[in-house]
Enzyme design. Structure first.
Site, PDB file in Angstrom:
ATOM      1  N   ASN A 191      -2.457  13.099  -5.773  1.00 52.35           N
ATOM      2  CA  ASN A 191      -3.658  13.355  -6.252  1.00 52.35           C
ATOM      3  C   ASN A 191      -3.612  15.277  -5.308  1.00 52.35           C
ATOM      4  O   ASN A 191      -4.276  15.628  -6.547  1.00 52.35           O
ATOM      5  CB  ASN A 191      -4.239  12.100  -5.540  1.00 52.35           C
ATOM      6  CG  ASN A 191      -4.249  10.789  -6.513  1.00 52.35           C
ATOM      7  OD1 ASN A 191      -3.632  10.878  -7.181  1.00 52.35           O
ATOM      8  ND2 ASN A 191      -4.999   9.672  -5.709  1.00 52.35           N
ATOM      9  N   GLU A 206      -4.489   2.436  -4.743  1.00 54.43           N
ATOM     10  CA  GLU A 206      -2.964   2.084  -4.202  1.00 54.43           C
ATOM     11  C   GLU A 206      -2.437   0.902  -3.846  1.00 54.43           C
ATOM     12  O   GLU A 206      -1.234   1.101  -3.230  1.00 54.43           O
ATOM     13  CB  GLU A 206      -2.367   3.696  -3.355  1.00 54.43           C
ATOM     14  CG  GLU A 206      -2.791   3.467  -2.053  1.00 54.43           C
ATOM     15  CD  GLU A 206      -4.136   4.153  -1.969  1.00 54.43           C
ATOM     16  OE1 GLU A 206      -4.437   4.962  -0.498  1.00 54.43           O
ATOM     17  OE2 GLU A 206      -5.266   4.786  -2.636  1.00 54.43           O
ATOM     18  N   ASP A 258      -1.575   8.900 -11.522  1.00 56.83           N
ATOM     19  CA  ASP A 258      -2.287   8.100 -12.098  1.00 56.83           C
ATOM     20  C   ASP A 258      -0.635   7.486 -12.918  1.00 56.83           C
ATOM     21  O   ASP A 258      -0.013   6.466 -12.910  1.00 56.83           O
ATOM     22  CB  ASP A 258      -1.946   8.557 -13.187  1.00 56.83           C
ATOM     23  CG  ASP A 258      -3.796   8.058 -12.931  1.00 56.83           C
ATOM     24  OD1 ASP A 258      -4.144   8.142 -12.121  1.00 56.83           O
ATOM     25  OD2 ASP A 258      -4.122   8.628 -13.895  1.00 56.83           O
ATOM     26  N   ARG A 261       9.536 -13.427  -9.770  1.00 61.14           N
ATOM     27  CA  ARG A 261      10.306 -14.801 -10.809  1.00 61.14           C
ATOM     28  C   ARG A 261       9.395 -15.497 -11.525  1.00 61.14           C
ATOM     29  O   ARG A 261       8.148 -14.795 -11.432  1.00 61.14           O
ATOM     30  CB  ARG A 261      11.207 -15.828  -9.899  1.00 61.14           C
ATOM     31  CG  ARG A 261      12.047 -14.618  -8.589  1.00 61.14           C
ATOM     32  CD  ARG A 261      11.847 -15.334  -6.947  1.00 61.14           C
ATOM     33  NE  ARG A 261      10.990 -15.510  -6.667  1.00 61.14           N
ATOM     34  CZ  ARG A 261      10.340 -17.086  -5.792  1.00 61.14           C
ATOM     35  NH1 ARG A 261      12.027 -17.446  -5.090  1.00 61.14           N
ATOM     36  NH2 ARG A 261       8.523 -16.855  -5.449  1.00 61.14           N
ATOM     37  N   ARG A 273      12.723  -6.225  -0.739  1.00 56.30           N
ATOM     38  CA  ARG A 273      14.054  -5.689  -1.680  1.00 56.30           C
ATOM     39  C   ARG A 273      12.812  -5.078  -2.562  1.00 56.30           C
ATOM     40  O   ARG A 273      13.509  -4.235  -2.873  1.00 56.30           O
ATOM     41  CB  ARG A 273      14.151  -6.590  -2.681  1.00 56.30           C
ATOM     42  CG  ARG A 273      14.997  -6.883  -4.211  1.00 56.30           C
ATOM     43  CD  ARG A 273      15.318  -7.493  -4.660  1.00 56.30           C
ATOM     44  NE  ARG A 273      14.177  -8.606  -5.081  1.00 56.30           N
ATOM     45  CZ  ARG A 273      14.110  -9.689  -4.757  1.00 56.30           C
ATOM     46  NH1 ARG A 273      14.401 -10.424  -3.619  1.00 56.30           N
ATOM     47  NH2 ARG A 273      13.153 -10.389  -5.467  1.00 56.30           N
ATOM     48  N   HIS A 317      -4.485  14.265 -10.162  1.00 58.95           N
ATOM     49  CA  HIS A 317      -4.479  13.062 -10.780  1.00 58.95           C
ATOM     50  C   HIS A 317      -3.595  12.723 -11.859  1.00 58.95           C
ATOM     51  O   HIS A 317      -3.017  10.978 -12.142  1.00 58.95           O
ATOM     52  CB  HIS A 317      -6.257  12.601 -10.835  1.00 58.95           C
ATOM     53  CG  HIS A 317      -6.769  12.459  -9.753  1.00 58.95           C
ATOM     54  ND1 HIS A 317      -6.982  11.582  -8.596  1.00 58.95           N
ATOM     55  CD2 HIS A 317      -8.093  13.832  -9.302  1.00 58.95           C
ATOM     56  CE1 HIS A 317      -7.664  11.906  -8.114  1.00 58.95           C
ATOM     57  NE2 HIS A 317      -8.778  13.001  -7.867  1.00 58.95           N
ATOM     58  N   ASP A 366       0.854  -1.408  -0.077  1.00 57.45           N
ATOM     59  CA  ASP A 366      -0.017  -0.106   0.119  1.00 57.45           C
ATOM     60  C   ASP A 366       0.945   0.954   0.148  1.00 57.45           C
ATOM     61  O   ASP A 366       1.760   1.137   0.576  1.00 57.45           O
ATOM     62  CB  ASP A 366      -1.065  -0.133   1.064  1.00 57.45           C
ATOM     63  CG  ASP A 366      -1.621   0.993   1.379  1.00 57.45           C
ATOM     64  OD1 ASP A 366      -1.782   2.139   1.533  1.00 57.45           O
ATOM     65  OD2 ASP A 366      -2.630   0.690   0.903  1.00 57.45           O
TER      66      ASP A 366
END
Length: 534
Positions: free
Chosen positions: A413, A448, A422, A437, A468, A418, A405
């Site tokens: 925004n 989001e 985007d 992978r 990572r 927006h 998140d």
């Protein structure tokens, strides 16, 4: 060792099958006893069929030659065909090839013995429906050319009908696979016309009758055009997309069924035979279908072009050449015309089904893919998760789910608009997808939020993957129209537990734990990774 085993198996197989080859080579003659086939008829005493016509073929001015003469009568309706020259009488049933001379296959024929100088005419008595719709063709002369032409006719008719029904079988598979009404109506129309031509050209009698008797064949000649012509009109309107070009005319797509049924039905009320009308009916219908096809083609509908190409050659068969150049070969040209129609329309239907399949694939891709980021969406992930959970439980392998998140995305925004938001989502999706992978899957869960499925990962591996990804987002700002913006995200992961249920219940439990872990990351300062507390 393995090579020796293979050699031993090959030698054993050779020893097993060699006796069969040796014994089989001693018997080179196959003996198959046939059933009784010929139907004996008293040709001199058998009564003529109702409506029979008599044709007299006079001898040449110098009389008949010193060698035998062959004669074959083609395109006869069901009934008795009698051939007479002097005292010689031959006959056969046009609706039962078992009664005819086996040297002729396209019609009822005979070979008269030599009668040098005789001037006795050959008298042909055969059933006849109407010269405008079902005339007779009589070939006579030296046996060799007459029989060669008869064989050629038979081959053309057989080959043409084989093409017709092969194409209809292909179209039937299209209908079965796609439940396409146009393909179904095409199969109905083509089958009716193919069967009508088969009966009309004698194949209902060869090698044995496949309709129960003369009356059934006669009835088929009268009634099969009803679904045939009705279906042809429906296909021309529907495939040409007349509903877009000629909407009022499109409403008549079932009308020809009614008109053809009325033509056939008046026979039951004592009117003339429908066969009297079928050629004129077919010619007018052909002109109407070509006009529809041309109108749809000019309006930009590719289906109209296919209709024109499929039907245009029929003008040669039903038009001015019917009574001139093609008169003696009209049965063959009718069959070849239908074969051309079925080939073109089957190809067109196949291309149409291919286009529809590609359209469905594009619609499915749009339905299962997020239009902004290009990642799979929540709908795409829904059927995958239960399957992967069941596989992991069955194989005893680990599986992890990472919930992502973005931090303070609403501020992006609100501050930059927006469009910039985007752009951030697109770049985040690209970075997450770059770390997949084999077997991994990442999807946009909504807003989001992103979800990553990591099969084969235990808690330590899931934590490493999440860390990572966190660094990949946090260490490199996202370039946007508002400049380089720092982007961080909170990560929560959960691993599949041995006591988790399978299927959708297991999915709900796994997502709930990953989501809870992500919220702990938010509460603990954001831009961090938290694991399943359990």
């Amino acid at each position: 060792m393995a090579g020796r085993k293979r050699i031993a198996v090959a030698l054993l197989a050779l020893l097993l099958f060699l006796p069969a080859f040796v014994l089989g080579s001693r018997e080179d003659i196959a003996r198959i006893r046939g059933d009784t086939f010929r139907l004996p008829i008293d040709c001199a005493a058998a009564p003529d069929s109702p409506g029979s016509a008599e044709v007299r073929i006079p001898a040449p001015p110098e009389g008949w030659p010193e060698w035998a003469q062959a004669i074959v009568v083609l395109d006869t309706p069901p009934g008795l065909v009698r051939l007479r020259r002097g005292e010689e009488v031959r006959c056969g049933l046009a609706h039962d090839a078992r009664s005819t001379d086996s040297r002729f296959r396209a019609g009822v024929g005979a070979v008269f013995s030599a009668a040098p100088g005789s001037r006795a005419p050959i008298i042909v008595t055969a059933p006849r429906l109407d010269t405008g719709s079902h005339g007779l063709t009589i070939r006579y002369g030296d046996p060799a050319p007459v029989q060669r032409e008869d064989t050629l006719r038979f081959a053309v008719r057989m080959g043409g009908l084989a093409v017709v029904f092969a194409m209809l079988l292909s179209a039937l598979l299209v209908f079965a696979g796609a439940r396409d009404r146009i393909a179904g109506m095409f199969v109905l129309a083509g089958s009716a016309m193919g069967l009508w031509l088969a009966v009309r050209s004698g194949f209902a009698a060869w090698p044995r009758p496949w309709l129960p008797g003369e009356e059934a064949m006669y009835l088929a000649l009268q009634l099969l055009p009803v679904p045939g012509f009705g279906g042809l009109w429906y296909v021309a309107l529907a495939y040409g997309r007349a509903d877009r070009v000629l909407p009022r005319l499109y409403r008549t797509r079932h009308l020809v069924f009614l008109l053809a049924a009325l033509v056939a039905g008046q026979w039951w009320l004592g009117g003339p035979e429908p066969t009297v009308f079928w050629r004129g009916f077919a010619f007018l219908l052909l002109l109407a279908m070509l006009a529809v096809g041309i109108a749809c083609w000019r309006a930009g509908q590719p289906g109209g072009r296919a209709v024109v190409f499929a039907l245009a050659p029929q003008l040669l068969v039903l038009g001015p050449l019917y009574g001139t150049l093609l008169r003696a070969w009209h049965a063959e040209t009718l069959i070849l015309g239908l074969a051309w129609y079925t080939v073109v329309m089957t190809l067109a239907l196949s291309l149409r089904m291919g286009a529809l399949a590609r359209q469905r694939a594009r619609m499915k891709a749009l339905a299962y893919r997020d239009p902004l980021t290009g990642l799979p969406n929540r709908r795409a992930m829904a059927p995958v998760l239960p399957r992967r959970i069941d596989e992991a439980q069955a194989l005893g392998k680990p599986l992890a789910l990472v919930f992502v998140d973005l931090d303070r995305f609403k501020q992006v925004n609100d501050t930059h608009g927006h469009a910039v938001g985007d752009a951030v989502l697109v770049e985040v999706g690209r970075r997450l997808a770059s770390q997949l992978r084999g077997g991994d899957m990442v999807a946009r869960h909504g807003g989001e939020e992103f979800v990553m499925l990591v099969p084969g990962a235990d808690a330590a591996e899931a934590a490493a993957v999440a860390e990572r990804l966190r660094r990949l987002l946090a260490e490199t700002p996202v370039e946007t129209a508002a400049g380089a913006l720092p982007v961080t995200a909170s990560f929560g992961y959960a691993v599949l537990r041995p006591d988790d249920p399978g299927g959708s219940a297991g999915v709900a439990a796994l997502i709930a734990r990953a989501d809870a872990a992500m919220y702990r990351a938010k509460q603990n300062g954001r831009n961090r990774v938290e694991g399943d507390a359990g």
